[in-house]
Each structure stands twice: as C-alpha cells, then as structure tokens.
Motif scaffolding. Structure first.
Motif, PDB file in Angstrom:
ATOM      1  N   LYS A 178       6.033  29.069   5.956  1.00 46.80           N
ATOM      2  CA  LYS A 178       7.124  28.095   6.119  1.00 46.80           C
ATOM      3  C   LYS A 178       8.478  28.788   6.004  1.00 46.80           C
ATOM      4  O   LYS A 178       9.393  28.510   6.778  1.00 46.80           O
ATOM      5  CB  LYS A 178       7.016  26.973   5.073  1.00 46.80           C
ATOM      6  CG  LYS A 178       5.909  25.988   5.354  1.00 46.80           C
ATOM      7  CD  LYS A 178       5.877  24.915   4.265  1.00 46.80           C
ATOM      8  CE  LYS A 178       4.711  23.970   4.450  1.00 46.80           C
ATOM      9  NZ  LYS A 178       4.637  22.991   3.351  1.00 46.80           N
ATOM     10  N   ILE A 179       8.614  29.693   5.035  1.00 47.51           N
ATOM     11  CA  ILE A 179       9.877  30.431   4.868  1.00 47.51           C
ATOM     12  C   ILE A 179      10.172  31.232   6.132  1.00 47.51           C
ATOM     13  O   ILE A 179      11.281  31.198   6.670  1.00 47.51           O
ATOM     14  CB  ILE A 179       9.826  31.344   3.623  1.00 47.51           C
ATOM     15  CG1 ILE A 179       9.891  30.498   2.353  1.00 47.51           C
ATOM     16  CG2 ILE A 179      10.957  32.381   3.645  1.00 47.51           C
ATOM     17  CD1 ILE A 179       9.636  31.275   1.069  1.00 47.51           C
ATOM     18  N   LEU A 180       9.175  31.958   6.617  1.00 51.69           N
ATOM     19  CA  LEU A 180       9.372  32.780   7.820  1.00 51.69           C
ATOM     20  C   LEU A 180       9.703  31.922   9.034  1.00 51.69           C
ATOM     21  O   LEU A 180      10.584  32.271   9.824  1.00 51.69           O
ATOM     22  CB  LEU A 180       8.136  33.642   8.072  1.00 51.69           C
ATOM     23  CG  LEU A 180       7.888  34.725   7.026  1.00 51.69           C
ATOM     24  CD1 LEU A 180       6.523  35.355   7.227  1.00 51.69           C
ATOM     25  CD2 LEU A 180       8.992  35.769   7.027  1.00 51.69           C
ATOM     26  N   THR A 181       9.036  30.799   9.190  1.00 51.44           N
ATOM     27  CA  THR A 181       9.311  29.910  10.323  1.00 51.44           C
ATOM     28  C   THR A 181      10.749  29.418  10.279  1.00 51.44           C
ATOM     29  O   THR A 181      11.443  29.410  11.302  1.00 51.44           O
ATOM     30  CB  THR A 181       8.323  28.718  10.315  1.00 51.44           C
ATOM     31  OG1 THR A 181       6.997  29.232  10.464  1.00 51.44           O
ATOM     32  CG2 THR A 181       8.631  27.738  11.436  1.00 51.44           C
TER      33      THR A 181
ATOM     34  N   ARG B   3      20.483  32.323   9.165  1.00 43.15           N
ATOM     35  CA  ARG B   3      21.696  32.127   8.363  1.00 43.15           C
ATOM     36  C   ARG B   3      21.564  30.976   7.372  1.00 43.15           C
ATOM     37  O   ARG B   3      22.535  30.622   6.700  1.00 43.15           O
ATOM     38  CB  ARG B   3      22.880  31.865   9.290  1.00 43.15           C
ATOM     39  CG  ARG B   3      23.252  33.101  10.097  1.00 43.15           C
ATOM     40  CD  ARG B   3      24.464  32.828  10.917  1.00 43.15           C
ATOM     41  NE  ARG B   3      25.498  32.239  10.083  1.00 43.15           N
ATOM     42  CZ  ARG B   3      26.775  32.564  10.117  1.00 43.15           C
ATOM     43  NH1 ARG B   3      27.188  33.453  10.963  1.00 43.15           N
ATOM     44  NH2 ARG B   3      27.651  31.978   9.326  1.00 43.15           N
ATOM     45  N   LEU B   4      20.396  30.388   7.266  1.00 43.22           N
ATOM     46  CA  LEU B   4      20.199  29.305   6.300  1.00 43.22           C
ATOM     47  C   LEU B   4      20.556  29.779   4.896  1.00 43.22           C
ATOM     48  O   LEU B   4      20.187  30.887   4.508  1.00 43.22           O
ATOM     49  CB  LEU B   4      18.726  28.878   6.273  1.00 43.22           C
ATOM     50  CG  LEU B   4      18.236  27.846   7.257  1.00 43.22           C
ATOM     51  CD1 LEU B   4      16.735  27.633   7.077  1.00 43.22           C
ATOM     52  CD2 LEU B   4      18.981  26.547   7.131  1.00 43.22           C
ATOM     53  N   SER B   5      21.252  28.932   4.173  1.00 45.66           N
ATOM     54  CA  SER B   5      21.500  29.265   2.762  1.00 45.66           C
ATOM     55  C   SER B   5      20.176  29.154   2.024  1.00 45.66           C
ATOM     56  O   SER B   5      19.240  28.491   2.478  1.00 45.66           O
ATOM     57  CB  SER B   5      22.509  28.285   2.156  1.00 45.66           C
ATOM     58  OG  SER B   5      21.913  26.991   2.050  1.00 45.66           O
TER      59      SER B   5
ATOM     60  N   GLN C  24      15.046  23.622   0.473  1.00 45.01           N
ATOM     61  CA  GLN C  24      14.881  22.205   0.819  1.00 45.01           C
ATOM     62  C   GLN C  24      13.955  22.043   2.032  1.00 45.01           C
ATOM     63  O   GLN C  24      13.055  21.212   2.010  1.00 45.01           O
ATOM     64  CB  GLN C  24      16.240  21.571   1.099  1.00 45.01           C
ATOM     65  CG  GLN C  24      16.172  20.088   1.351  1.00 45.01           C
ATOM     66  CD  GLN C  24      17.549  19.476   1.542  1.00 45.01           C
ATOM     67  OE1 GLN C  24      18.524  20.182   1.784  1.00 45.01           O
ATOM     68  NE2 GLN C  24      17.626  18.162   1.448  1.00 45.01           N
ATOM     69  N   HIS C  25      14.149  22.844   3.062  1.00 43.15           N
ATOM     70  CA  HIS C  25      13.316  22.770   4.268  1.00 43.15           C
ATOM     71  C   HIS C  25      11.857  23.096   3.960  1.00 43.15           C
ATOM     72  O   HIS C  25      10.951  22.513   4.551  1.00 43.15           O
ATOM     73  CB  HIS C  25      13.817  23.745   5.339  1.00 43.15           C
ATOM     74  CG  HIS C  25      15.101  23.338   5.973  1.00 43.15           C
ATOM     75  ND1 HIS C  25      15.235  23.187   7.324  1.00 43.15           N
ATOM     76  CD2 HIS C  25      16.318  23.056   5.448  1.00 43.15           C
ATOM     77  CE1 HIS C  25      16.480  22.832   7.608  1.00 43.15           C
ATOM     78  NE2 HIS C  25      17.146  22.757   6.474  1.00 43.15           N
ATOM     79  N   VAL C  26      11.647  24.051   3.060  1.00 39.19           N
ATOM     80  CA  VAL C  26      10.290  24.507   2.746  1.00 39.19           C
ATOM     81  C   VAL C  26       9.632  23.612   1.697  1.00 39.19           C
ATOM     82  O   VAL C  26       8.413  23.522   1.632  1.00 39.19           O
ATOM     83  CB  VAL C  26      10.320  25.984   2.284  1.00 39.19           C
ATOM     84  CG1 VAL C  26       8.971  26.471   1.799  1.00 39.19           C
ATOM     85  CG2 VAL C  26      10.806  26.875   3.424  1.00 39.19           C
ATOM     86  N   GLY C  27      10.461  22.936   0.889  1.00 35.88           N
ATOM     87  CA  GLY C  27       9.926  22.053  -0.143  1.00 35.88           C
ATOM     88  C   GLY C  27       9.581  22.770  -1.433  1.00 35.88           C
ATOM     89  O   GLY C  27       8.601  22.432  -2.105  1.00 35.88           O
ATOM     90  N   VAL C  28      10.401  23.781  -1.772  1.00 27.67           N
ATOM     91  CA  VAL C  28      10.215  24.513  -3.020  1.00 27.67           C
ATOM     92  C   VAL C  28      11.551  24.578  -3.750  1.00 27.67           C
ATOM     93  O   VAL C  28      12.602  24.267  -3.178  1.00 27.67           O
ATOM     94  CB  VAL C  28       9.678  25.956  -2.775  1.00 27.67           C
ATOM     95  CG1 VAL C  28       8.292  25.917  -2.143  1.00 27.67           C
ATOM     96  CG2 VAL C  28      10.636  26.777  -1.931  1.00 27.67           C
ATOM     97  N   ALA C  29      11.512  25.013  -4.995  1.00 24.12           N
ATOM     98  CA  ALA C  29      12.737  25.185  -5.774  1.00 24.12           C
ATOM     99  C   ALA C  29      13.543  26.350  -5.199  1.00 24.12           C
ATOM    100  O   ALA C  29      12.960  27.308  -4.668  1.00 24.12           O
ATOM    101  CB  ALA C  29      12.395  25.456  -7.236  1.00 24.12           C
ATOM    102  N   PRO C  30      14.873  26.312  -5.301  1.00 31.43           N
ATOM    103  CA  PRO C  30      15.693  27.428  -4.821  1.00 31.43           C
ATOM    104  C   PRO C  30      15.290  28.771  -5.427  1.00 31.43           C
ATOM    105  O   PRO C  30      15.299  29.795  -4.732  1.00 31.43           O
ATOM    106  CB  PRO C  30      17.118  27.039  -5.225  1.00 31.43           C
ATOM    107  CG  PRO C  30      17.084  25.545  -5.247  1.00 31.43           C
ATOM    108  CD  PRO C  30      15.701  25.191  -5.764  1.00 31.43           C
TER     109      PRO C  30
END
Length: 163
Positions: free
Chosen positions: A20-23, A30-32, A38-44
């Motif tokens: 998911k992170i790689l996708t 450039r995503l923060s 948030q997009h992946v659904g995990v904690a920062p």
C-alpha cells in the motif's frame, strides 16, 4: 561500484502495508508522511518507519522529478542503438561510465542482440542531435556502429511493477 560487481539483490518480501505504501508513493512521491499514513490506514510513525525500512532494504531507490522536456527546450528525443567494436572490459567500463554523464542522456540500456546499448537522449534540435552523435559516439574508438531513431511520442506505462 560497477553494476557487474554488484551482488544480485534477493527479492524483498512485501506485506500488505508495504504494498500500500509503495502504491501510494508510485502515484505521488510527494505525499507528506501524514497523508501517506492516512491513505494507507496506519499511524504516521508506522508510515515513516516502514518507508525508511523500504529505502534501507533497497526497495525504494529514490524519489525523482519528471520534467516536461518541451518546457525546458529539449523537443527532440531519440533512441540511439550502439554496437561496440570490441567487447573489452576496459572499453565497456569506460563507455558505460562516460555516456550516462553526458548532457542530454535520459537513460542508457545494455541490451542483448545485435545492438549492445540503447541510449535515450533529448536535445533541442535535429542539428544538436546530429552533433551529439558525431561528438560523443562517432568519434569514440569503442563504437563500431550507431543507428538513430527519432521519438515522436512517448507513452508512459500505467501499470505498477507491483501488479
């Protein structure tokens, strides 16, 4: 280190979070970190740790910026097929070190078949292309033959290497 000296990498096992992170990063590098998490659904903190681990494991090699070649005056693109005269390690190493560093070179591929290398270049005019080939390839003792093909349109693939 030359590429022929490198030890081949073993494919890295990727779990669902890594994928998911790689996708997300393939879609927008450039995503923060907060947006990525948030997009992946995990904690920062998890997102940051996982992204760093992917870099350390060599899965993520880097982040790039893609330029509009026309906007910077590089309106002529070409693929140049190169056949070497002799397959001597010293000449090959010199050639593969020199060419990618030249102005206008976007990428260089070592390929199989009749052609030894394909060089993708972008220059400002057909006159500049002719001069580039003459100055950098035709005068190189290692080069036996070149064939230049103009690129009219480049279509970028839409699939992910993760597919």
């Amino acid at each position: 280190m030359n590429s022929h000296d490198a030890t081949p990498l073993q494919p890295a096992p990727l779990d669902a979070v890594d994928r998911k992170i790689l996708t997300e990063l393939i879609a927008d590098s450039r995503l923060s970190n907060a947006a990525l998490a948030q997009h992946v659904g995990v904690a920062p903190s998890t997102s940051l740790l996982r992204t760093r681990q992917l870099q350390e494991r060599g899965v993520i090699e880097g982040f790039t910026t893609r330029l509009s070649l026309a906007a910077i005056g590089r309106t002529v693109q070409a693929l140049i097929a190169v056949k070497l005269r002799v397959h001597d390690r010293e000449q090959i190493d010199r050639f593969t070190t020199k060419i990618p560093q030249l102005s206008g070179v976007l990428s260089m591929f070592h390929v199989s078949g009749v052609t030894d290398y394909l060089i993708h270049v972008a220059v400002s005019s057909t006159d500049d292309l002719r001069d580039w080939v003459l100055d950098n390839l035709a005068t190189d003792d290692a080069v036996a033959h070149t064939e230049t093909t103009l690129v009219f349109v480049q279509h970028m693939g839409q699939s992910s290497p993760l597919d």
